[in-house]
Design a protein around this motif. Structure first.
Motif: not given
Length: 231
Positions: A9, A30-32, A209, A213-214, A217
């Motif tokens: 990233k 990681s959301p990727h 998260r 990370v996100d 979400q």
């Protein structure tokens, strides 16, 4: 057990995208979806911080320690191993992975491995019988195991201790920072730790998260529920 893939990233250190085969105990860092082929074990000893001392965190630490040349420290917010959760059904693929971690036989002694289903009529006669994992057992050598979550945690904790992997209980994460190509985790008691990798194995309500990370979400209820009992 977990499969680890590196993802990149912009302006951030390499993070880890992790898949586990344990429902409700997924590690997410990681959301990727972008991945590169899995690398060979690292030649330089790396450091990893694992948030979450449940089945996913313990299994992840075992795998990284034994096969990827990564030193792990596990942080668990509860003061001791929790008894939360009931029984977990583990199918052939999951048992095969536990076998690779060297804990299959210990788990088998704690659970129920029966997989035959018998259908009875209202009058008591037998309508039919079937082994629900017969084909998978023939293909993989592993069948089915129903086991309490607390027993999985106990077996994995024993394996982690034998490997000399440190587990710190009663420590709650307070923040995460990128530092010098690595990551720094700050805890509520004022302590901190720095490592090359951070792995969030802290469940569906993952603080890793939310914090790192996100943040946007949120878990969404699917409308599906299940119930069971232990006799």
């Amino acid at each position: 057990m977990p499969e680890i893939r590196k993802v990149s990233k912009a302006n951030h250190p390499i993070r880890m995208h992790i898949h586990t085969y344990m429902t409700h105990h997924t590690c997410i860092c990681s959301p990727h979806k972008q991945t590169i082929p899995q690398s060979q074990p690292l030649t330089k000893r790396s450091q990893a911080i694992i948030i979450g001392g449940g089945p996913a965190g313990l299994a992840t630490a075992l795998r990284l320690h034994r096969h990827n040349n990564i030193t792990c420290v596990i942080y668990e917010l509860r003061a001791e191993p929790t008894t939360l959760g009931g029984a977990i059904a583990i199918l052939s693929n999951g048992l095969r992975l536990f076998n690779r971690l060297g804990v299959y036989d210990d788990l088998l002694r704690c659970g129920y491995a029966g997989s035959k289903i018998t259908l009875h009529s209202m009058r008591g006669g037998v309508v039919g019988m079937q082994d629900s994992v017969g084909w998978a057992r023939e293909q993989t050598g592993f069948g089915y195991l129903r086991i309490r979550r607390v027993d999985i945690v106990r077996v994995l904790l024993e394996a982690v201790k034998k490997e000399g992997i440190e587990v710190r209980f009663g420590v709650r994460m307070n923040g995460i920072e990128d530092v010098n190509g690595g990551v720094r985790v700050v805890f509520e008691d004022g302590s901190s730790d720095t490592a090359d990798l951070l792995l969030g194995c802290d469940g569906i309500h993952s603080q890793v998260r939310r914090e790192y990370v996100d943040p946007l979400q949120e878990p969404e209820y699917s409308g599906v529920a299940g119930s069971f009992s232990l006799i």
